[in-house]
Design a protein around this motif. Structure first.
Motif, PDB file in Angstrom:
ATOM      1  N   ASP A 294       0.821  -1.211   0.000  1.00  0.00           N
ATOM      2  CA  ASP A 294       0.000   0.000   0.000  1.00  0.00           C
ATOM      3  C   ASP A 294       0.856   1.262   0.000  1.00  0.00           C
ATOM      4  OD1 ASP A 294      -2.216  -1.638   0.056  1.00  0.00           O
ATOM      5  OD2 ASP A 294      -2.470  -1.517   2.230  1.00  0.00           O
ATOM      6  N   SER A 298       1.392   4.484  -3.100  1.00  0.00           N
ATOM      7  CA  SER A 298       1.276   5.922  -2.872  1.00  0.00           C
ATOM      8  C   SER A 298       2.615   6.644  -3.017  1.00  0.00           C
ATOM      9  CB  SER A 298       0.714   6.179  -1.469  1.00  0.00           C
ATOM     10  OG  SER A 298      -0.577   5.639  -1.328  1.00  0.00           O
ATOM     11  N   PRO A 301       3.820   6.893  -7.396  1.00  0.00           N
ATOM     12  CA  PRO A 301       2.650   6.881  -8.295  1.00  0.00           C
ATOM     13  C   PRO A 301       3.023   6.956  -9.775  1.00  0.00           C
ATOM     14  CG  PRO A 301       2.894   9.024  -7.256  1.00  0.00           C
ATOM     15  CD  PRO A 301       3.868   8.116  -6.579  1.00  0.00           C
TER      16      PRO A 301
END
Length: 381
Positions: A294, A298, A301
């Protein structure tokens, strides 16, 4: 004095990771609080457990040694292979008679097994739903395998020259089908029958749980088979079994394989408190692994995302028809020669696909070495 890292650097290291109060541990704890109601499926080398989430009690299904018919079929699978091992023992130490005493012991157990074998055993005692209608043929297969092997062992005790790989291949493992059923067929058939029951039962059990596959966390935990085997999706067939049971909607990225994680078995289950602790351990392991995924999405990107495509057993020769003996023999060699493979991988992807493509009806699955072979009708009910 042995080297020790600088104290300040060591504290900095532990602040991020490897400490119960590290940043990584705190992130995992936050994720655990938010996903406490998500279902967690954990598969070990012999059992599979569903932790439904929200503190609800787990449910467990077995798929190996404690299941009906597994030991019986696997014992018959091993019988021909035992002769190959005896031949190798004799080849390595021709003056050592250990192989002879082992052969006599094997023959005795094969005789006892032949006497115990019957249609009634398979129909009323083993009583496996996926074998329904095939009990007579399974009994015939067992009787034939024991009979031929006992005869060969008796002759080898008098003429040890029969236990060479050249003779065994010509007269036993790859015997001409016009004269005899090759033991290669027997080994593939018994592997296939055992795995058919596993796939059918586990698939039905999973579908009965009415799982939200989009939220399911799956962990393959501990050792599966040989210590070197089953550590990737391609070599651990339980990944493929569960994926197909989900109608292929389970996201492969939500399946993690942790060969060094703790395991369990139905024979030695902890009490309720122990199971709760086991669930906490598994959830933390899964979530700790997921946290970096995860964060990476982020953090980077602009970079191409990693995408994992599931695949069945790695590089197994395709079986083009139920009569494709070259492919089935090649698969038997592959699973014995490649230490990364589970032994059941010689049949796993084929059986999973056959059952999937036949609407989960085991009686419609064609098993090489079984569906296409007639074994002598030697056993009565």
């Amino acid at each position: 004095m042995s080297y020790q890292p600088n104290v300040a650097f060591a504290r900095l290291f532990r602040t991020f990771t490897s400490d119960p109060q590290s940043i990584g541990a705190h992130l995992t704890q936050q994720m655990a609080q938010q996903q406490a109601d998500d279902p967690l499926l954990v598969s070990t080398g012999s059992d599979i457990v569903l932790f439904p989430g929200g503190g609800r009690a787990p449910t467990i299904e077995s798929f190996r040694k404690s299941t009906r018919g597994f030991i019986e079929l696997t014992a018959v699978s091993h019988l021909p292979l035992a002769l190959a091992y005896l031949a190798r023992m004799r080849e390595l130490s021709p003056d050592d008679d250990t192989w002879l005493s082992d052969a006599a012991r094997l023959r005795g157990h094969a005789q006892e097994t032949r006497a115990a074998n019957s249609v009634a055993l398979w129909r009323d005692h083993v009583a496996v739903e996926s074998f329904a209608g095939h009990e007579q043929k399974i009994a015939n297969l067992v009787d034939y395998t024991c009979s031929v092997t006992i005869d060969l062992l008796e002759r080898a005790e008098r003429d040890p020259g029969l236990l060479t790989f050249a003779r065994l291949n010509d007269e036993y493992f790859a015997a001409t089908p016009a004269n005899a059923v090759p033991m290669n067929d027997v080994m593939f058939a018994t592997f296939g029958l055992a795995f058919l029951d596993i796939v059918y039962r586990i698939g039905n059990w999973l579908r009965a749980q009415a799982l939200d596959w989009s939220r399911l966390m799956m962990l393959v935990s501990g050792q599966s088979g040989r210590p070197t085997a089953g550590v990737t999706w391609a070599t651990n067939n339980m990944c493929y079994v569960v994926w197909c049971a989900s109608n292929r909607v389970l996201l492969p990225e939500r399946v993690f394989i942790a060969p060094h994680a703790p395991s369990f078995s139905v024979a030695e289950l902890p009490d309720a408190a122990g199971m709760a602790e086991l669930e906490r351990t598994y959830r933390e392991l899964w979530l700790n692994t997921r946290s970096s995924i995860d964060v990476a999405r982020s953090l980077f990107p602009g970079q191409r995302p990693y995408h994992f495509d599931p695949a069945p057993a790695d590089g197994m020769p395709p079986i083009t028809s139920v009569d494709d003996r070259d492919a089935t023999a090649a698969r038997l060699r592959r699973i014995m020669e490649d230490p990364t493979q589970l032994l059941s991988n010689c049949v796993a992807d084929y059986i999973v696909d056959q059952l999937y493509n036949n609407g989960n009806q085991p009686q419609k699955v064609d098993i090489p070495g079984f569906s296409n072979v007639t074994y002598p009708h030697a056993v009565q009910s």
